[in-house]
Motif scaffolding. Sequence first.
Motif, PDB file in Angstrom:
ATOM      1  N   ARG A  45       2.092   2.293   7.291  1.00  0.00           N
ATOM      2  CA  ARG A  45       2.018   3.419   8.194  1.00  0.00           C
ATOM      3  C   ARG A  45       1.710   4.862   7.389  1.00  0.00           C
ATOM      4  O   ARG A  45       0.662   5.183   7.528  1.00  0.00           O
ATOM      5  CB  ARG A  45       2.641   3.837   9.646  1.00  0.00           C
ATOM      6  N   GLY A  46       2.576   5.037   6.526  1.00  0.00           N
ATOM      7  CA  GLY A  46       3.088   5.735   6.398  1.00  0.00           C
ATOM      8  C   GLY A  46       2.642   6.174   4.749  1.00  0.00           C
ATOM      9  O   GLY A  46       2.841   7.339   4.327  1.00  0.00           O
ATOM     10  N   GLU A  47       2.076   5.098   3.960  1.00  0.00           N
ATOM     11  CA  GLU A  47       2.288   5.101   2.178  1.00  0.00           C
ATOM     12  C   GLU A  47       0.715   4.420   2.294  1.00  0.00           C
ATOM     13  O   GLU A  47       0.266   4.471   1.291  1.00  0.00           O
ATOM     14  CB  GLU A  47       2.702   4.371   1.860  1.00  0.00           C
ATOM     15  N   SER A  48      -0.107   5.182   3.378  1.00  0.00           N
ATOM     16  CA  SER A  48      -1.552   4.281   3.227  1.00  0.00           C
ATOM     17  C   SER A  48      -2.974   4.932   3.157  1.00  0.00           C
ATOM     18  O   SER A  48      -3.816   4.699   3.874  1.00  0.00           O
ATOM     19  CB  SER A  48      -1.938   2.785   3.478  1.00  0.00           C
ATOM     20  N   ALA A  49      -2.304   6.294   2.911  1.00  0.00           N
ATOM     21  CA  ALA A  49      -3.017   7.116   3.215  1.00  0.00           C
ATOM     22  C   ALA A  49      -4.768   7.314   2.762  1.00  0.00           C
ATOM     23  O   ALA A  49      -5.715   7.239   3.713  1.00  0.00           O
ATOM     24  CB  ALA A  49      -2.573   8.496   3.335  1.00  0.00           C
ATOM     25  N   LYS A  50      -5.150   6.475   1.839  1.00  0.00           N
ATOM     26  CA  LYS A  50      -6.294   6.618   1.091  1.00  0.00           C
ATOM     27  C   LYS A  50      -6.845   5.225   1.727  1.00  0.00           C
ATOM     28  O   LYS A  50      -8.094   6.230   1.609  1.00  0.00           O
ATOM     29  CB  LYS A  50      -6.548   5.858  -0.460  1.00  0.00           C
ATOM     30  N   LEU A  51      -6.882   4.570   2.069  1.00  0.00           N
ATOM     31  CA  LEU A  51      -7.080   3.190   3.423  1.00  0.00           C
ATOM     32  C   LEU A  51      -7.286   3.764   4.241  1.00  0.00           C
ATOM     33  O   LEU A  51      -8.383   3.868   4.909  1.00  0.00           O
ATOM     34  CB  LEU A  51      -6.387   2.273   3.384  1.00  0.00           C
ATOM     35  N   TRP A  52      -6.948   4.738   5.421  1.00  0.00           N
ATOM     36  CA  TRP A  52      -6.857   4.934   6.259  1.00  0.00           C
ATOM     37  C   TRP A  52      -8.051   6.054   6.436  1.00  0.00           C
ATOM     38  O   TRP A  52      -8.654   6.094   7.404  1.00  0.00           O
ATOM     39  CB  TRP A  52      -5.734   5.628   7.118  1.00  0.00           C
ATOM     40  N   LYS A  53      -7.782   6.458   5.502  1.00  0.00           N
ATOM     41  CA  LYS A  53      -9.301   7.801   5.551  1.00  0.00           C
ATOM     42  C   LYS A  53     -10.316   7.196   4.876  1.00  0.00           C
ATOM     43  O   LYS A  53     -11.308   8.240   5.311  1.00  0.00           O
ATOM     44  CB  LYS A  53      -8.670   8.557   3.896  1.00  0.00           C
ATOM     45  N   GLN A  54     -10.591   6.103   5.000  1.00  0.00           N
ATOM     46  CA  GLN A  54     -12.327   5.616   4.553  1.00  0.00           C
ATOM     47  C   GLN A  54     -12.751   4.503   6.011  1.00  0.00           C
ATOM     48  O   GLN A  54     -13.797   5.320   5.859  1.00  0.00           O
ATOM     49  CB  GLN A  54     -11.755   4.461   3.880  1.00  0.00           C
ATOM     50  N   GLY A  55     -11.787   4.627   6.658  1.00  0.00           N
ATOM     51  CA  GLY A  55     -11.818   4.642   7.965  1.00  0.00           C
ATOM     52  C   GLY A  55     -11.949   2.703   8.189  1.00  0.00           C
ATOM     53  O   GLY A  55     -12.846   2.729   6.887  1.00  0.00           O
ATOM     54  N   GLY A  56     -11.700   2.226   9.192  1.00  0.00           N
ATOM     55  CA  GLY A  56     -12.394   0.784   9.611  1.00  0.00           C
ATOM     56  C   GLY A  56     -11.318  -0.036   9.474  1.00  0.00           C
ATOM     57  O   GLY A  56     -12.139  -1.179   9.284  1.00  0.00           O
ATOM     58  N   TYR A  57     -10.614   0.619   8.978  1.00  0.00           N
ATOM     59  CA  TYR A  57      -9.211  -0.493   8.443  1.00  0.00           C
ATOM     60  C   TYR A  57      -8.087  -0.384   9.419  1.00  0.00           C
ATOM     61  O   TYR A  57      -8.054   0.326  10.938  1.00  0.00           O
ATOM     62  CB  TYR A  57      -8.405  -0.461   7.968  1.00  0.00           C
ATOM     63  N   LEU A  59      -4.363  -2.126  11.524  1.00  0.00           N
ATOM     64  CA  LEU A  59      -3.819  -2.417  10.312  1.00  0.00           C
ATOM     65  C   LEU A  59      -2.436  -3.134   9.787  1.00  0.00           C
ATOM     66  O   LEU A  59      -2.399  -3.636   8.460  1.00  0.00           O
ATOM     67  CB  LEU A  59      -1.859  -2.115  11.574  1.00  0.00           C
ATOM     68  N   GLU A  60      -3.083  -5.025  10.241  1.00  0.00           N
ATOM     69  CA  GLU A  60      -2.925  -6.020   9.843  1.00  0.00           C
ATOM     70  C   GLU A  60      -3.774  -6.010   8.010  1.00  0.00           C
ATOM     71  O   GLU A  60      -3.753  -6.540   7.333  1.00  0.00           O
ATOM     72  CB  GLU A  60      -3.515  -6.893  10.337  1.00  0.00           C
ATOM     73  N   GLN A  61      -5.495  -5.426   8.211  1.00  0.00           N
ATOM     74  CA  GLN A  61      -5.704  -5.345   7.486  1.00  0.00           C
ATOM     75  C   GLN A  61      -5.403  -4.114   6.293  1.00  0.00           C
ATOM     76  O   GLN A  61      -5.030  -4.193   4.889  1.00  0.00           O
ATOM     77  CB  GLN A  61      -7.547  -4.473   7.939  1.00  0.00           C
ATOM     78  N   VAL A  62      -4.846  -3.380   6.840  1.00  0.00           N
ATOM     79  CA  VAL A  62      -4.088  -2.465   5.868  1.00  0.00           C
ATOM     80  C   VAL A  62      -2.456  -3.301   4.651  1.00  0.00           C
ATOM     81  O   VAL A  62      -2.528  -3.296   3.981  1.00  0.00           O
ATOM     82  CB  VAL A  62      -3.741  -0.715   6.324  1.00  0.00           C
ATOM     83  N   LYS A  63      -2.687  -3.936   5.562  1.00  0.00           N
ATOM     84  CA  LYS A  63      -0.799  -4.323   5.477  1.00  0.00           C
ATOM     85  C   LYS A  63      -1.276  -5.508   4.482  1.00  0.00           C
ATOM     86  O   LYS A  63      -0.350  -6.133   2.862  1.00  0.00           O
ATOM     87  CB  LYS A  63      -0.392  -5.751   6.574  1.00  0.00           C
ATOM     88  N   ALA A  64      -2.134  -6.171   4.311  1.00  0.00           N
ATOM     89  CA  ALA A  64      -2.746  -7.395   3.760  1.00  0.00           C
ATOM     90  C   ALA A  64      -3.312  -6.418   2.036  1.00  0.00           C
ATOM     91  O   ALA A  64      -3.246  -7.206   0.806  1.00  0.00           O
ATOM     92  CB  ALA A  64      -4.153  -7.220   4.356  1.00  0.00           C
ATOM     93  N   GLU A  65      -4.102  -5.629   2.257  1.00  0.00           N
ATOM     94  CA  GLU A  65      -4.215  -4.621   0.950  1.00  0.00           C
ATOM     95  C   GLU A  65      -2.927  -4.318   0.281  1.00  0.00           C
ATOM     96  O   GLU A  65      -3.237  -4.223  -1.279  1.00  0.00           O
ATOM     97  CB  GLU A  65      -5.090  -3.860   1.505  1.00  0.00           C
ATOM     98  N   PHE A  84       8.327 -10.188   0.927  1.00  0.00           N
ATOM     99  CA  PHE A  84       7.934  -9.373   2.315  1.00  0.00           C
ATOM    100  C   PHE A  84       8.419  -9.364   3.257  1.00  0.00           C
ATOM    101  O   PHE A  84       8.629 -10.733   3.651  1.00  0.00           O
ATOM    102  CB  PHE A  84       6.628  -9.420   1.959  1.00  0.00           C
ATOM    103  N   PHE A  85       9.011  -8.748   3.811  1.00  0.00           N
ATOM    104  CA  PHE A  85      10.371  -8.727   5.315  1.00  0.00           C
ATOM    105  C   PHE A  85       9.517  -8.143   6.144  1.00  0.00           C
ATOM    106  O   PHE A  85       9.346  -8.723   7.334  1.00  0.00           O
ATOM    107  CB  PHE A  85      11.764  -7.774   4.644  1.00  0.00           C
ATOM    108  N   ASP A  86       8.507  -7.840   5.827  1.00  0.00           N
ATOM    109  CA  ASP A  86       7.151  -7.227   7.118  1.00  0.00           C
ATOM    110  C   ASP A  86       7.857  -6.382   8.369  1.00  0.00           C
ATOM    111  O   ASP A  86       7.895  -6.850   9.215  1.00  0.00           O
ATOM    112  CB  ASP A  86       6.528  -8.078   7.161  1.00  0.00           C
ATOM    113  N   LEU A  87       8.608  -5.457   7.743  1.00  0.00           N
ATOM    114  CA  LEU A  87       9.543  -4.830   8.656  1.00  0.00           C
ATOM    115  C   LEU A  87       8.986  -3.202   9.191  1.00  0.00           C
ATOM    116  O   LEU A  87       9.382  -2.819  10.503  1.00  0.00           O
ATOM    117  CB  LEU A  87      10.934  -4.475   8.389  1.00  0.00           C
ATOM    118  N   GLY A  88       8.262  -2.719   9.039  1.00  0.00           N
ATOM    119  CA  GLY A  88       7.480  -1.944   9.222  1.00  0.00           C
ATOM    120  C   GLY A  88       8.215  -0.816   8.476  1.00  0.00           C
ATOM    121  O   GLY A  88       9.054  -0.538   8.349  1.00  0.00           O
TER     122      GLY A  88
END
Length: 244
Positions: A45-57, A59-65, A84-88
């Motif tokens: 959520r907070g440390e994946s700005a580059k992916l979110w700015k590209q659009g089309g992702y 949450l689960e896809q960002v996690k996978a990347e 990976f604990f995947d705690l959000g």
Amino acid sequence: MTNKSTALVISAHAADFVWRAGGAIALHQQKGYEVTIACLSYGERGESAKLWKQGGYTLEQVKAERRKEAEAAAQALDAHDIQFFDLGDYPLEMDRDAKFRLADLIRKVQPKFMMSHSLYDPYNTDHSYATKMAMECRMIAQAWGHNPGEKVLGAPQLYLFEPHQTEQMGWKPDVFLDITDVWDKKRAAIECMQGQEHLWHYYTNQAENRANHFRRNSGGQAGGRNAKYAEGFQSIYPRTVDEL
């Protein structure tokens, strides 16, 4: 549990261990340690700005990347294991079960030392929260009444790795580690973090600056060798010695 020396790095987000402790991980693996990395979140959520700015992702896809990046980085560092604990994230939170899960991992690894974030980080409270949890779960792993019959944890040192914007965090290093011999591995791991390319130069420059501090302080203990890259750490607990 292993008969080898072990270490545990507790990372709030999937990239933190790379910037701040990648050299320590690679160096200790090279020295025969088995280093385990625990990523409490993917930083989706907070440390994946580059992916979110590209659009089309999603949450689960960002996690996978971010997971792919972290696994590639761990491989570049020759890390023994990454979990990976995947705690959000934003905010990172741990309930009782998650705390017990981390405490059980600490017991399983039986680390000679642990690593996590600075105690204070006003810009990213996930970081300081992760260290609070590392200390709490270290305590749980030392308790004889937690899962009686298991081997309890001893008293591993907790090293705090360097935060971003160091001067704002109250972080004061008392250990400098020469990572020159494994710098190529750390740089390769850094370049796995495609989602945060803006930090590549920053942490390369930081390693060069800490090498300067290593050189200035190593005249007696390390023979004054010409370190080119280093990492700094702050120890939390007293170190017990027989001589200085």
